[in-house]
Design a protein around this motif. Sequence first.
Motif, mmCIF file in Angstrom:
data_model
loop_
_atom_site.group_PDB
_atom_site.id
_atom_site.type_symbol
_atom_site.label_atom_id
_atom_site.label_comp_id
_atom_site.label_asym_id
_atom_site.label_seq_id
_atom_site.Cartn_x
_atom_site.Cartn_y
_atom_site.Cartn_z
ATOM 1 N N TYR A 111 0.860 -1.188 0.000
ATOM 2 C CA TYR A 111 0.000 0.000 0.000
ATOM 3 C C TYR A 111 0.897 1.240 0.000
ATOM 4 N N ARG A 112 0.788 2.067 -1.041
ATOM 5 C CA ARG A 112 1.661 3.235 -1.195
ATOM 6 C C ARG A 112 0.824 4.516 -1.225
ATOM 7 N N PRO A 113 0.385 5.019 -0.068
ATOM 8 C CA PRO A 113 -0.409 6.256 -0.067
ATOM 9 C C PRO A 113 0.433 7.468 -0.440
ATOM 10 N N ARG A 114 -0.257 8.509 -0.893
ATOM 11 C CA ARG A 114 0.418 9.760 -1.206
ATOM 12 C C ARG A 114 0.907 10.423 0.087
ATOM 13 N N ARG A 115 1.900 11.281 -0.061
ATOM 14 C CA ARG A 115 2.453 11.978 1.107
ATOM 15 C C ARG A 115 1.360 12.691 1.887
ATOM 16 N N GLN A 116 0.483 13.390 1.167
ATOM 17 C CA GLN A 116 -0.558 14.163 1.842
ATOM 18 C C GLN A 116 -1.599 13.303 2.528
ATOM 19 N N ASP A 117 -1.588 12.006 2.238
ATOM 20 C CA ASP A 117 -2.531 11.087 2.874
ATOM 21 C C ASP A 117 -1.907 10.318 4.032
ATOM 22 N N ARG A 118 -0.662 10.667 4.391
ATOM 23 C CA ARG A 118 0.027 9.951 5.460
ATOM 24 C C ARG A 118 0.302 10.877 6.643
ATOM 25 N N ASP A 119 0.323 10.306 7.831
ATOM 26 C CA ASP A 119 0.848 11.014 8.991
ATOM 27 C C ASP A 119 2.359 10.781 9.014
ATOM 28 N N PRO A 120 3.140 11.787 9.374
ATOM 29 C CA PRO A 120 4.594 11.594 9.350
ATOM 30 C C PRO A 120 5.071 10.722 10.505
ATOM 31 N N ASP A 121 6.178 10.055 10.291
ATOM 32 C CA ASP A 121 6.946 9.483 11.390
ATOM 33 C C ASP A 121 7.945 10.552 11.826
ATOM 34 N N HIS A 122 8.650 10.310 12.915
ATOM 35 C CA HIS A 122 9.622 11.284 13.394
ATOM 36 C C HIS A 122 10.955 10.602 13.659
ATOM 37 N N ARG A 123 12.010 11.197 13.135
ATOM 38 C CA ARG A 123 13.365 10.680 13.324
ATOM 39 C C ARG A 123 14.072 11.504 14.398
ATOM 40 N N GLU A 124 14.566 10.833 15.413
ATOM 41 C CA GLU A 124 15.315 11.475 16.485
ATOM 42 C C GLU A 124 16.586 12.098 15.907
ATOM 43 N N THR A 125 16.825 13.377 16.202
ATOM 44 C CA THR A 125 18.011 14.043 15.652
ATOM 45 C C THR A 125 19.221 13.961 16.576
ATOM 46 N N GLY A 126 19.000 13.743 17.868
ATOM 47 C CA GLY A 126 20.100 13.728 18.827
ATOM 48 C C GLY A 126 20.494 15.091 19.329
ATOM 49 N N ALA A 127 19.789 16.141 18.919
ATOM 50 C CA ALA A 127 20.205 17.503 19.255
ATOM 51 C C ALA A 127 19.996 17.836 20.733
ATOM 52 N N PHE A 128 18.806 17.522 21.281
ATOM 53 C CA PHE A 128 18.550 17.866 22.682
ATOM 54 C C PHE A 128 17.442 16.995 23.258
ATOM 55 N N TYR A 129 17.493 16.876 24.591
ATOM 56 C CA TYR A 129 16.516 16.109 25.360
ATOM 57 C C TYR A 129 16.244 16.896 26.635
ATOM 58 N N ALA A 130 15.011 17.332 26.834
ATOM 59 C CA ALA A 130 14.628 18.032 28.060
ATOM 60 C C ALA A 130 13.943 17.029 28.978
ATOM 61 N N MET A 131 14.337 17.022 30.251
ATOM 62 C CA MET A 131 13.835 16.005 31.161
ATOM 63 C C MET A 131 13.503 16.587 32.525
ATOM 64 N N ASP A 132 12.477 16.036 33.157
ATOM 65 C CA ASP A 132 12.233 16.287 34.562
ATOM 66 C C ASP A 132 13.401 15.672 35.331
ATOM 67 N N THR A 133 14.096 16.476 36.130
ATOM 68 C CA THR A 133 15.335 16.005 36.741
ATOM 69 C C THR A 133 15.099 14.853 37.705
ATOM 70 N N ASP A 134 14.059 14.928 38.528
ATOM 71 C CA ASP A 134 13.780 13.834 39.464
ATOM 72 C C ASP A 134 13.512 12.534 38.706
ATOM 73 N N GLY A 135 12.733 12.633 37.637
ATOM 74 C CA GLY A 135 12.430 11.448 36.837
ATOM 75 C C GLY A 135 13.678 10.880 36.188
ATOM 76 N N PHE A 136 14.552 11.765 35.709
ATOM 77 C CA PHE A 136 15.792 11.287 35.093
ATOM 78 C C PHE A 136 16.664 10.575 36.113
ATOM 79 N N ARG A 137 16.759 11.106 37.312
ATOM 80 C CA ARG A 137 17.583 10.451 38.327
ATOM 81 C C ARG A 137 17.039 9.059 38.657
ATOM 82 N N ARG A 138 15.732 8.925 38.679
ATOM 83 C CA ARG A 138 15.165 7.599 38.964
ATOM 84 C C ARG A 138 15.402 6.639 37.805
#
Length: 406
Positions: free
Chosen positions: A160-187
Motif C-alpha cells: 500500500y503506497r499512499p500519497r504523502r498528503q494522505d500519510r501522517d509523518p513518522d519522526h526521526r530522532e536528531t540527537g540535538a537535545f533532550y529536556a527532562m524532569d530532573t527527578d524522573g531522570f535520576r530515577r
Amino acid sequence: MTSAERRVVAVIPARGGSKGVPGKNLRTVGGVPLVVRAVRSCRAALRIDEVVVSTDDDAIAAAAAGAGARVVQRPDALAGDTASSESALLHALDSLGADPAVVLLVQCTSPFLDPADLDTAVDLVAGGRADCAFAAVATYEFLWRRVGAQAAGVNHDAAYRPRRQDRDPDHRETGAFYAMDTDGFRRARHRFFGRTTVVEVAEQTALEIDTLLELAMANALAPLVDHGAQDSAIDVDAVVTDFDGVHTDDAAYLDAAGAELVRVSRADGLGVAALREAGYPLLILSRERNPVVSARAAKLGVDVLQGVDDKATALTSWLAAHGLDAARVAYLGNDVNDLAPMAVVGWPLAVADARPEVRAAARLVLQRRGGDGAVRELCDRVLELGRSRPAPDAAARPRATVSGTA
C-alpha cells in the motif's frame, strides 16, 4: 518551590576524544567551534538559566568558558568511548549541588540548534505536559530493514503506497537535545522515561555530525541556516585584514619598469578612518612584501606586517603586544593562506568572492567583494555596536600606527 528547584540547566557533554572526527567538538561550522555554537544557542534560549559543559579536555573547557558556560571537569572514567551521555549528565548534576527542576542534555554535534526549540522543550516538561521532550524531524520516507537476504517494510505496508498528503509523518530522532524532569531522570538514569514527546524541528537544522562528510555538509549549509547572522553587527575589539584580495580586487597593474599598482576603494578608507576614530586597533597582515602595502597602511594610519610566511604566529604576537583577546578579534581574508590566522580569532570573516574553503571556514561571509567595499562593510558592522554603547576607552584601545615597512 524554591528558586533552585525552579531552575533550568542545560548540560553539554563534550569529551576530547573522538575517533570518527578527531577533535570533533572543537571543529568549526561557519567559523565557530561546535561546542561554542551549542553554548551560544543555549544561552540565547529564554527558558534556560545556566549552561554547563562537561569535558575532560582543557581546550574545550577554555572555549566553553569563553562562550559563557560553566565547566565541569569530567573524570577519565566517564570520558572513554564506552561512557554514556547519561553518565556525564548525572556527574554534572552531582557537581551542581542543588538539582534544577528541568535538565537538558544538549549535543554539540548538532550545529544548528534553534533556541526557540529548546524553549519549547522546556515548556513541555516544566508545564507538566511531558516528562521527556526530545528533538525530532518529521519524515514521510518509506523505511526498510534487511531481514536475511530480503527486505521488509518498517513503517509501512509494502503493498500500500499512499500519497504523502494522505500519510501522517513518522519522526526521526536528531540527537540535538533532550529536556527532562530532573527527578524522573535520576530515577530512570536514562533520557527516555514516563510521558515522552517530540519537539519537531526544521529539517534544515536536523543534521548531526559524526563523520568528516557530515562536517563538510554542515559548513556548506551554514551560510543558509545561519542567515540571520548576515544582518548582524560584529562585536569585536580589533580588526585584522589581509591585503591582496581584501583591500584590492586581487589584480595588479604593471608598468613598463615592472612597478606594481593596485586599485583600492575610497569607501574602505573612510570606514577605516571611522573605526580608528572610535579607538579600534587595526592591522594589515600580508604574506607579500610590497611598497604599495606600506603606502596604503601609512595612508590609512594602521599597523602593517608584511612578508609574513607564518601569519598565525605573527597575528598571535600582535594580539599579545596589544593585550587583545583573540576571541574578540575579527580577521578578514580571501584565500587559503588566510585559513591559519582565521583559526586564531573569534570572528573569522571572508569577502564575498573568497575561495570556497575560506568561505566555509568563515563565521560570516560579507556581502561585498575584495577591493569593492568589503573593508568598509566590516568597519560599518563593527561600529553598529560601537554607536549604541559608550565609546571605547582610549587607554584600553590604543591608536594603531604603522609598524612594518617594505
